[in-house]
Structure formats: structure tokens, C-alpha cells
Write a protein that holds these residues in place. Structure first.
Motif, PDB file in Angstrom:
ATOM      1  N   GLY A 124       0.985  -1.002   0.065  1.00 47.70           N
ATOM      2  CA  GLY A 124      -0.089   0.096   0.101  1.00 47.70           C
ATOM      3  C   GLY A 124       0.814   1.262  -0.005  1.00 47.70           C
ATOM      4  N   LEU A 125       0.242   2.185  -0.342  1.00 43.59           N
ATOM      5  CA  LEU A 125       1.069   3.606  -0.480  1.00 43.59           C
ATOM      6  C   LEU A 125       0.379   4.731   0.380  1.00 43.59           C
ATOM      7  N   GLY A 126      -0.988   4.936   0.044  1.00 44.77           N
ATOM      8  CA  GLY A 126      -1.588   5.864   0.914  1.00 44.77           C
ATOM      9  C   GLY A 126      -2.820   5.243   1.919  1.00 44.77           C
ATOM     10  N   ASP A 127      -2.894   4.274   2.094  1.00 46.50           N
ATOM     11  CA  ASP A 127      -3.788   3.559   3.069  1.00 46.50           C
ATOM     12  C   ASP A 127      -3.645   3.963   4.315  1.00 46.50           C
ATOM     13  N   VAL A 128      -2.679   3.940   5.016  1.00 45.88           N
ATOM     14  CA  VAL A 128      -2.331   4.215   6.667  1.00 45.88           C
ATOM     15  C   VAL A 128      -2.730   5.575   6.975  1.00 45.88           C
ATOM     16  N   VAL A 139      -9.959  12.885   1.297  1.00 49.99           N
ATOM     17  CA  VAL A 139      -9.122  13.191   0.207  1.00 49.99           C
ATOM     18  C   VAL A 139      -7.572  13.207   0.746  1.00 49.99           C
ATOM     19  N   ARG A 140      -6.720  12.661  -0.059  1.00 44.37           N
ATOM     20  CA  ARG A 140      -5.318  12.636   0.420  1.00 44.37           C
ATOM     21  C   ARG A 140      -4.702  13.738  -0.212  1.00 44.37           C
ATOM     22  N   VAL A 141      -4.256  14.836   0.603  1.00 43.44           N
ATOM     23  CA  VAL A 141      -3.710  16.158   0.048  1.00 43.44           C
ATOM     24  C   VAL A 141      -2.232  16.044   0.276  1.00 43.44           C
ATOM     25  N   ASP A 171      -2.133  -8.716  -6.436  1.00 45.01           N
ATOM     26  CA  ASP A 171      -0.875  -8.329  -5.694  1.00 45.01           C
ATOM     27  C   ASP A 171      -0.766  -6.824  -5.928  1.00 45.01           C
ATOM     28  N   THR A 172      -0.826  -5.947  -4.805  1.00 47.34           N
ATOM     29  CA  THR A 172      -0.565  -4.300  -5.095  1.00 47.34           C
ATOM     30  C   THR A 172       0.563  -4.108  -6.133  1.00 47.34           C
ATOM     31  N   ARG A 173       1.675  -4.815  -5.681  1.00 50.28           N
ATOM     32  CA  ARG A 173       2.815  -4.608  -6.697  1.00 50.28           C
ATOM     33  C   ARG A 173       2.414  -4.655  -8.116  1.00 50.28           C
ATOM     34  N   VAL A 174       1.651  -5.567  -8.496  1.00 47.70           N
ATOM     35  CA  VAL A 174       1.315  -6.123  -9.710  1.00 47.70           C
ATOM     36  C   VAL A 174       0.309  -4.859 -10.424  1.00 47.70           C
ATOM     37  N   LEU A 175      -0.588  -4.657  -9.435  1.00 46.26           N
ATOM     38  CA  LEU A 175      -1.526  -3.656  -9.789  1.00 46.26           C
ATOM     39  C   LEU A 175      -0.798  -2.270 -10.384  1.00 46.26           C
ATOM     40  N   LEU A 176       0.351  -1.865  -9.390  1.00 44.53           N
ATOM     41  CA  LEU A 176       0.782  -0.531  -9.537  1.00 44.53           C
ATOM     42  C   LEU A 176       1.695  -0.624 -10.803  1.00 44.53           C
TER      43      LEU A 176
HETATM   44  C1  LIG Z   1      -1.847   1.890  -3.947  1.00 44.81           C
HETATM   45  C2  LIG Z   1      -3.037   1.484  -3.553  1.00 44.81           C
HETATM   46  C3  LIG Z   1      -4.211   2.052  -4.432  1.00 44.81           C
HETATM   47  C4  LIG Z   1      -3.427   0.009  -3.083  1.00 44.81           C
HETATM   48  O1  LIG Z   1      -4.475  -0.272  -2.645  1.00 44.81           O
HETATM   49  C5  LIG Z   1      -3.454   2.480  -2.290  1.00 44.81           C
HETATM   50  O2  LIG Z   1      -2.520   2.010  -1.087  1.00 44.81           O
HETATM   51  C6  LIG Z   1      -3.413   4.048  -2.403  1.00 44.81           C
HETATM   52  O3  LIG Z   1      -4.604   4.353  -2.761  1.00 44.81           O
HETATM   53  O4  LIG Z   1      -2.376   4.663  -2.064  1.00 44.81           O
END
Ligand SMILES: CC(C)(CO)[C@@H](O)C(=O)[O-]
Ligand SMILES: Nc1ncnc2c1ncn2[C@@H]1O[C@H](COP(=O)(O)OP(=O)(O)OP(=O)(O)O)[C@@H](O)[C@H]1O
Length: 293
Positions: A124-128, A139-141, A171-176
Motif C-alpha cells: 500500500g501507499l496511502g492507506d495508513v 481526500v489525501r492532500v 498483488d498490489t505491486r502487480v496492480l501498480l
Molecule cells: C496503491 C493503493 C491503490 C493500493 O490499494 C493504495 O495504497 C493507495 O491508494 O495509495
């Protein structure tokens, strides 16, 4: 026995613009999404007993970085990991908030370690940051971990149901990696700016059609479900591995999905933030072995 419980919602990211700066504290995403409940629940106790819950690498990495020494931790999730509802982020944050509470470590340090673990494990990138700093429609600013300024804005949502179907694990890496053969960075920024200008379910529904379902195209089973079972939905999205249909009344949607062979998990939109609380298990100490509490 003293225990700390943490509850953390799930997160459906509908728009994401990856921001990679080459250092996991500052990497992250701009974007927007919705918080869902029931939450992930983690219980950490000051007794030996080990980790009981879904084996999520960032959760174990985060716990170790906080000095976890095999104390009892139990984590329960209402949704399976790997299907795009940020179960890895929610499990990691919940486990680390509960453990941090037990050891008087600040919650922001726990959130930073959870964010770094998610980035390093590629889950994940922005979830936490969304989960820790916002609620409702987020909205992630500012990208990055909360402790270095990563931030999402929160907007209240109505009481609506989210009928979710885990269709296939991705897999999230595959998605990205694979999304860039279907959408461009400009598409992602355009979708993000539109939701940021007008943060609403309607703008998220447009982003779901114009960005999310182009970035992660629904397989045949999900396309059929969208055509046959989503006519009254406020928002329909297929993200990564899950179909999510947001409705006032869920029963017809669930029935319709069942008829075409899809089993839904019933969730709700939520305005509740993550929280932790102390629990004294003295009364129930007999029920609380090292494996079950
Ligand atoms: C990369 C991501 C879409 C994975 O679900 C999420 O972590 C996000 O929105 O940053
Ligand atoms: N049964 C399982 N299926 C898939 N992943 C699993 C399973 N059990 C544990 N995992 C682990 O859970 C993590 C899932 O992370 P992933 O980022 O793919 O999904 P997610 O957090 O549910 O969704 P997303 O981050 O896309 O919103 C991976 O680290 C994977 O190794």
C-alpha cells in the motif's frame, strides 16, 4: 491481565496518484476514497503468546520495528486480505496501535511504522495515512507518513451500505505496475483533482467509471454483476480484486449477486476514526489463554 484493543476501518481507495520519492517515510499517494466498517480489531496483551491473525508481512514488520517481543496479539478482519480494501494497511495499523498503546509508544510513531512497513512490503501507499488522519470520504492532500506531514482531509458520509464481493486476489505491486498500460499519470491527476474540487459520492462515482475501472478492469463475472445488480446504486466500483456496490438498502443487491453465483460481504460507510482502549481481562483471565481471548 492488561490489554489494549484497537479498531481501524477498512479503506476503499478509488483514486490514487502514486508519489515515489525514494524513501518510505515520504513515499505515498495523493488520492481519495471511502472508509468502511465493521473495522479490523486488534488486541495486544502484556503476556507472551505470539501473533494470531492473518499473516500479513507489513504487520509483522511494523510490530518488530516497535520492539514487539512475541507478546500476545490477536487480529480479526471482516474482509479477506489481497482484494483491494486495504486489509493489509488496516491490520498493520490496528496491530501496531494496539501494541503501541500497551507499551506507551505514541500512536503517531505506530502510524509512521505502519506506513513504512506497507511501502517496504509493497502492500500500500496511502492507506495508513488515510486511515490515521481522516474518516468518512477522505481526500489525501499530502503524501507520506503522518509524522512527516502526510495528511488526508475528511468529509462526512451518509449512512449507506457497501455490498462488497471479493472476486479475485491481486498483488498490489502487480496492480501498480500494470495500471500504467491502461491509464496515464494525467488520467490519475485529472480524476484526483475532480474529487478534490468537489468531494462527494457523485464525484467519486465518476472517478470510479473514468479512472478506477480503467486502471483495474473488472473481469467478466464482475461486469455481469454491474450490468444486472447495480441499477439503484449510488456508486459502483471494481477496484483491484473487489466489486463494491453502495446502496440505501442492500438485500436486493445481495440476492441478485447470489443468483449469479457471487457471495457478498456486507459493509457500511463509516465516519468513525480509528481508536484504542484499555481492557482489563482480570475478570476473564480463565478464558484468555495464549491463543484465545
Ligand atoms: C496503491 C493503493 C491503490 C493500493 O490499494 C493504495 O495504497 C493507495 O491508494 O495509495
Ligand atoms: N489469503 C491471502 N490472500 C492474499 N493475501 C494474503 C493472504 N493472507 C495473507 N496475505 C498477505 O496480505 C497482504 C495483502 O496485501 P494487499 O496490498 O495485496 O491487499 P489489501 O491490503 O487487502 O488491499 P489494497 O492494499 O490493495 O487495498 C499481502 O502481504 C499478502 O502476502
Amino acid at each position: 491481565m492488561k490489554c489494549v484493543e484497537a479498531r481501524v476501518p477498512l479503506h476503499l481507495s478509488i483514486v490514487w496518484v502514486p508519489v515515489v520519492r525514494g524513501d518510505p517515510l515520504h513515499d505515498g499517494s495523493l488520492g481519495a476514497g471511502l472508509m468502511l466498517e465493521p473495522p479490523v480489531r486488534a488486541l495486544a496483551c502484556n503476556a507472551p503468546g505470539g501473533y494470531h491473525g492473518p499473516k500479513i508481512p507489513p504487520a509483522l514488520r511494523c510490530l518488530r520495528s516497535l520492539g514487539w517481543n512475541n507478546e500476545f496479539i490477536r487480529v480479526e478482519t471482516p474482509y479477506p486480505p489481497g482484494y483491494g480494501l486495504a486489509v493489509s494497511g488496516a491490520v498493520t495499523l490496528a496491530a501496531c496501535l494496539a501494541y503501541a498503546g500497551l507499551r506507551a509508544i505514541s500512536s503517531i510513531r505506530a502510524a509512521d511504522e505502519a506506513h513504512v512497513a506497507e511501502v517496504l512490503e509493497g502492500t500500500g501507499l496511502g492507506d495508513v495515512t488515510a486511515l490515521y488522519t481522516a474518516w468518512g470520504l477522505e481526500v489525501r492532500v499530502e503524501p507520506g507518513a503522518p509524522g512527516v506531514g502526510g495528511r488526508a482531509e475528511a468529509h462526512p458520509v451518509e449512512e449507506l451500505w457497501a455490498v462488497a464481493v471479493p472476486v479475485r486476489s491481486v498483488d498490489t505491486r502487480v496492480l501498480l505496475r500494470e495500471m500504467w498500460s491502461r491509464v496515464t499519470q494525467d488520467d490519475a491527476i485529472h480524476a484526483y483533482e475532480a474529487v478534490r474540487r468537489e468531494p462527494s459520492l457523485e464525484s467519486l462515482a465518476r472517478a470510479a467509471r473514468e479512472f478506477t475501472m480503467r486502471a483495474t478492469p473488472p473481469p467478466e463475472a464482475a461486469r455481469r454483476a454491474i450490468a444486472e445488480c447495480s441499477s439503484r446504486a449510488h456508486l459502483v466500483v471494481y477496484k483491484k480484486g473487489s466489486l463494491v456496490i453502495i446502496v440505501d438498502e442492500p438485500h436486493n443487491t445481495i440476492e441478485c449477486l447470489e443468483k449469479i453465483g457471487l457471495r457478498a460481504i456486507l459493509l457500511r460507510l463509516t465516519n468513525t476514526r480509528p481508536f484504542t482502549r484499555w481492557i482489563d481481562l482480570r475478570e476473564n483471565v480463565k478464558q484468555c489463554s495464549h491463543t484465545t481471548c
